[in-house]
Structure formats: C-alpha cells, structure tokens
Design a protein around this motif. Structure first.
Motif, PDB file in Angstrom:
ATOM      1  N   LYS A 104       0.820  -1.225   0.000  1.00 10.34           N
ATOM      2  CA  LYS A 104       0.000   0.000   0.000  1.00 10.34           C
ATOM      3  C   LYS A 104       0.842   1.257   0.000  1.00 10.34           C
ATOM      4  CE  LYS A 104       0.592  -1.811   4.249  1.00 10.34           C
ATOM      5  NZ  LYS A 104       0.345  -3.039   4.945  1.00 10.34           N
ATOM      6  N   ASN A 158      -6.854  -0.404   9.697  1.00 10.69           N
ATOM      7  CA  ASN A 158      -5.582  -0.821  10.291  1.00 10.69           C
ATOM      8  C   ASN A 158      -5.879  -1.771  11.440  1.00 10.69           C
ATOM      9  OD1 ASN A 158      -3.316  -0.209  12.572  1.00 10.69           O
ATOM     10  ND2 ASN A 158      -2.454  -0.357  10.533  1.00 10.69           N
ATOM     11  N   GLY A 159      -5.580  -3.050  11.210  1.00 10.10           N
ATOM     12  CA  GLY A 159      -5.919  -4.086  12.184  1.00 10.10           C
ATOM     13  C   GLY A 159      -5.192  -3.908  13.507  1.00 10.10           C
ATOM     14  N   THR A 160      -3.948  -3.443  13.440  1.00  7.19           N
ATOM     15  CA  THR A 160      -3.152  -3.288  14.667  1.00  7.19           C
ATOM     16  C   THR A 160      -3.803  -2.258  15.592  1.00  7.19           C
ATOM     17  OG1 THR A 160      -1.179  -3.848  13.440  1.00  7.19           O
ATOM     18  CG2 THR A 160      -0.846  -2.700  15.519  1.00  7.19           C
ATOM     19  N   TYR A 187       0.357  -8.767  12.894  1.00  6.23           N
ATOM     20  CA  TYR A 187      -0.492  -7.738  12.279  1.00  6.23           C
ATOM     21  C   TYR A 187       0.277  -6.460  11.973  1.00  6.23           C
ATOM     22  CZ  TYR A 187      -4.226 -10.568  14.377  1.00  6.23           C
ATOM     23  OH  TYR A 187      -5.047 -11.586  14.756  1.00  6.23           O
ATOM     24  N   GLU A 189       3.089  -3.502  11.179  1.00  6.35           N
ATOM     25  CA  GLU A 189       4.100  -3.213  10.167  1.00  6.35           C
ATOM     26  C   GLU A 189       5.490  -3.392  10.778  1.00  6.35           C
ATOM     27  OE1 GLU A 189       3.236  -2.286   6.854  1.00  6.35           O
ATOM     28  OE2 GLU A 189       1.466  -3.113   7.795  1.00  6.35           O
ATOM     29  N   ASP A 195       1.498   1.943  12.044  1.00 11.28           N
ATOM     30  CA  ASP A 195       0.168   1.506  12.473  1.00 11.28           C
ATOM     31  C   ASP A 195      -0.436   2.506  13.452  1.00 11.28           C
ATOM     32  OD1 ASP A 195       0.002  -1.200  11.227  1.00 11.28           O
ATOM     33  OD2 ASP A 195       1.767  -1.563  12.443  1.00 11.28           O
ATOM     34  N   ASP A 200      -0.167   3.909   8.041  1.00 16.52           N
ATOM     35  CA  ASP A 200      -0.616   2.754   7.250  1.00 16.52           C
ATOM     36  C   ASP A 200      -2.072   2.968   6.791  1.00 16.52           C
ATOM     37  OD1 ASP A 200      -0.383  -0.218   6.464  1.00 16.52           O
ATOM     38  OD2 ASP A 200      -2.133  -0.206   7.780  1.00 16.52           O
ATOM     39  N   LYS A 204      -3.788   3.486   2.855  1.00 19.87           N
ATOM     40  CA  LYS A 204      -4.943   2.731   2.344  1.00 19.87           C
ATOM     41  C   LYS A 204      -6.103   3.667   2.001  1.00 19.87           C
ATOM     42  CE  LYS A 204      -3.517  -1.235   5.139  1.00 19.87           C
ATOM     43  NZ  LYS A 204      -3.665  -1.877   6.452  1.00 19.87           N
ATOM     44  N   GLY A 299      -8.220  -8.017   7.910  1.00 20.97           N
ATOM     45  CA  GLY A 299      -7.443  -7.039   7.156  1.00 20.97           C
ATOM     46  C   GLY A 299      -5.953  -7.291   7.196  1.00 20.97           C
ATOM     47  N   ALA A 300      -5.533  -8.262   7.970  1.00 18.52           N
ATOM     48  CA  ALA A 300      -4.097  -8.545   8.084  1.00 18.52           C
ATOM     49  C   ALA A 300      -3.938 -10.007   8.438  1.00 18.52           C
ATOM     50  CB  ALA A 300      -3.479  -7.657   9.161  1.00 18.52           C
TER      51      ALA A 300
HETATM   52  N1  HSE Z   1      -0.157  -3.461   9.741  1.00 16.58           N
HETATM   53  C1  HSE Z   1      -1.323  -3.625   8.938  1.00 16.58           C
HETATM   54  C2  HSE Z   1      -2.532  -3.644   9.863  1.00 16.58           C
HETATM   55  C3  HSE Z   1      -1.213  -4.913   8.169  1.00 16.58           C
HETATM   56  O1  HSE Z   1      -2.357  -3.682  11.089  1.00 16.58           O
HETATM   57  O2  HSE Z   1      -3.642  -3.573   9.386  1.00 16.58           O
HETATM   58  C4  HSE Z   1      -2.087  -4.977   6.968  1.00 16.58           C
HETATM   59  O3  HSE Z   1      -1.851  -3.960   6.056  1.00 16.58           O
END
Ligand code: HSE
Length: 432
Positions: A104, A158-160, A187, A189, A195, A200, A204, A299-300
C-alpha cells in the motif's frame, strides 16, 4: 507454455502465498483456466530462500535475476517499503510483466507513476491485498459499485490499531501490552509507528479515495492522526457516552474537493463499525444507488492477505492466457484531487483537558469555548491527583475551525498541564 510466477519477499505474506499456490494448485489452475507455476523466489537472505531451494524451486537473492528472467511473467512484490520496490515494479512493467503487490505504501506514493507505466507497456498492476487484506474492496470499488457512485465511505483499515483499541476497551489492557500482542500475531508493520500513528491507514485511505474520486489522492496532504494519545480514561469516557473509540479512515466527495482523513473517532455503539473488533477491518460505503453497504473481514495476517494476493495472481494469469485487455488505471497519473481542508468540517466533539484543579479554571475554559461559538453538551471532571484533574467535555455540533481556535486559546492557559485531546464523533452515513 506454463505461465511463470516470480515472488519477491517470502516473509509472513510471501510464505503464505507459496503455501496456497502449492496446496491449492488444482482449484487455482481451474480458476485461471491454464497451468501456472512458481518460476523463481527472491529474498534478501540466502537463509530465507534456502527452504524453497531444498523443495526444488529456483531461488535467488538478487532481484535483478528474477526481474530479467524471461520465464517470469507475473512479478509478485511482497517486500514492502516505498522506493526499492517501486524500482523493481517499474522494471518489471517496463519488461512487459504483470505485477501483483500487497504494498500500500508504494501504491499510495508512486501509483501516479506506476499505473501509466503499466498501461504504456500493455500490462497491469493488481493490488487487492494492499487494502483490507482479505476484503475485496478494490474489486468492489472498481467493478461492483460502477452503477453507484461511492461518494462517501468510512473504514477501519488498520488491524493493529483496532486490535489495540479493542484490547484497551475489553480487557483494560495498556497500550504497549496490546501493541506487543498485535506484533506477536503478525499484524503490525515492520515499523509499528506506521500503524499507531495512522500512516498505514492513510496509505490505504488515499488508495480508496483515489478509486472513489478517480483522481490521485496524496496521503501526505491528508489530515492524519494516530491513537498514541488515547488513554484508558478516554476509552472509559467514550463508553459513558455510549460510544467506542475507533481509528477511522473517511472519504467524502464534495464539489470543492475530497475530504479524506484518518483520525480516532467516537463511534456510537449501534453503528455497524462499532462492532468491528480485534484485528478485523471493515469498509462502510454509502453508494448513491446501493445505499449503505458494509464489507467486513480480516485485514491482516498471513493467509487472509495471501488469499487476496493469490486471487490477483489467478486474475493476472487468466488475463495473460486469454490475452484479454488490461484494467487501465492510468488516470492515477492524471489530475491530483484537491483535499478539502478539515477546517470546513463540522460535528460533535469530545475534548479532554488536563488542568490544574483551581478555582476559575472551568469558568475560563467554558468562556473561551463560548466565545468561539462552541456549545457544551456535558462536562465531567475526574478526581484530582496531585492538584491536576481531567476535564472531559462533550460539545454540540461545532465547526472544526471553532474547535481548533478554542483549543489553541485554551492551550495558552498556564493551568493546562498537557496538550488537549480532541476526538471527533463519527455521525455520518448512519442515523441512530
Ligand atoms: N499493519 C497492517 C494492519 C497490516 O495492522 O492492518 C495490513 O496492512
């Protein structure tokens, strides 16, 4: 001729891609309509490629070796980063190869150059895995919503951050402990500030905003805030207001520009986005003819992201086999979208001030807010600790410009012991 796949990067996602290509070969070949195979794998270190070499796959530690290999027809870039992958992808496209990527950062920063380069070379870049992992949001915006302008969307992307906010709310866990868990689960980066500082998510959101507006949106011009200043007290304060805190990406198309931003928001518990917990992602799209739609998923993570990459590989192979036209996204290289200033936004706000617990402080804060045209809906002041107290205010609808003017003025008060925390309510696209 069997179509050859070259993979650069066999970390978390790359190893998942190899696993899926090797264990689901029959289904994937049927879907693609032709045979294809892993022609070469490249990673930085010999130790990373060694297990694949032992399994009989050609490997290299030199990206040039893969990019110039005539047996590689589809280059799968899974290394991450901005500039080095861009040089690989440019070279692959110039050599007429198709590209699949989960990167991304590269798409957000260099899409304006890469998509026209792809079209000029009669080839294409597929990037489904770059946004929302397993959620097919790129296909949705590009294909499924063509009969419905997606003029407004909000997303947890952002999943984190979502994992951290969920753990803080549900387990009473501290920020650092929750971040460490997210990292252990794969999850986060490589640089987790991407994150937790919203970068991040901004990459996106810029990609989604570009697809919605069909103009390039520069993530560096967007308003971006992360979650590092959110405390357990904010999480509890939001709960008292019937809300959860979520790091939201938002896109709204206006006549005078694209409102594209990332910041934490108070989301009412009844909103579908409030139920998106843990590392899950969701995109809430308000289409002109479809009405609201929610796309929800992982998402991750290794296999969810690898699934999206493999689906793109299959599409790329099918197109090469059928010699069908490319998906031309060269408009990415055209006009850049104007970003609508955040100051033009309005909504309800949550404000937290850390102040000296002395007579007259509340009065002065309220006077400044009133003078800037901000009306207070409610106020809670916590027990004082060592003479300092947390003052939490909820406002009625106010303009961002008024809030910022008031917060700047309040910030000059000598009784303030820390910068104010300003959280916006998310009220769009949903009526309670
Ligand atoms: N670090 C990103 C997240 C991984 O936490 O969503 C997926 O792009």
């Amino acid at each position: 001729m069997s179509i050859g796949i070259g993979i650069i990067g066999v970390g978390t996602v790359g190893s998942g891609v190899v696993e899926l290509l090797r264990t689901r070969t029959t289904d994937l070949t049927t879907a693609a309509g032709t045979d294809f195979r892993i022609a070469k794998i490249c990673a930085r270190l010999e130790s990373e490629v060694a297990p694949y070499a032992q399994d009989g796959i050609l490997t290299t530690t030199d990206a040039q070796d893969l990019l110039n290999d005539p047996a590689v027809h589809v280059v799968v870039e899974l290394a991450g980063g901005y500039d080095l992958p861009k040089s690989w992808v440019s070279q692959a496209l110039s050599n007429g190869k198709a590209v699949v990527t989960a990167n991304k950062a590269m798409i957000a920063k260099h899409g304006g150059e890469l998509f026209p380069l792809a079209a000029n070379n009669g080839t294409e870049i597929r990037f489904e895995a770059s946004v929302g992992g397993a959620i097919p949001i790129i296909r949705a915006l590009r294909d499924a919503f063509v009969a419905s302008d997606a003029r407004s969307l909000a997303c947890i992307i952002n999943g984190t951050s979502n994992f951290i906010l969920t753990r803080m709310a549900e387990e009473g866990m501290g920020f650092q402990q929750a971040l460490a868990e997210a990292q252990a689960l794969g999850y986060a980066e490589a640089d987790p500030t991407f994150d937790v500082e919203g970068i991040d998510a901004a990459h996106k959101v810029a990609i989604l905003a570009s697809l919605c507006s069909r103009k390039r949106v520069d993530f560096q011009k967007m308003h971006v805030e992360g979650i590092t200043r959110i405390t357990a007290a904010d999480v509890a304060g939001a709960k008292e207001m019937g809300c959860v805190i979520r790091l939201l990406g938002q896109v709204e198309l206006h006549e005078d520009g694209v409102d594209a931003r990332v910041h934490p928001c108070l989301v009412p518990k009844r909103h579908p986005l409030a139920g998106v917990n843990g590392a899950f992602n969701a995109v809430f799209i308000d289409g002109s003819t479809t009405g609201p739609s929610l796309l929800y998923g992982k998402g991750a993570g290794r296999l969810p992201t690898a699934s999206a990459v493999v689906a793109d590989i299959v599409d790329a192979v099918r197109r090469l086999h059928q010699k069908s036209p490319i998906v031309d996204l060269s408009w990415f290289g055209g006009q850049e979208a104007a970003i609508r200033p955040l100051a033009l936004a309005e909504g309800r706000y949550y404000l937290r001030f850390e102040v000296a617990d002395r007579p007259g402080v509340l009065g002065r804060v309220a006077t400044i807010l009133g003078a800037k045209g901000v009306s207070v809906a409610s106020m809670v002041q916590r027990e004082s600790h060592s003479g300092t107290t947390s003052m939490v205010l909820a406002t009625h609808v106010a303009s961002e410009a008024s809030i910022q003017a008031a917060v700047t003025e309040i910030g000059k008060m000598t009784e303030m012991s820390a910068p104010a925390v300003v959280l916006r309510h998310y009220d769009r696209g949903f009526s309670e």
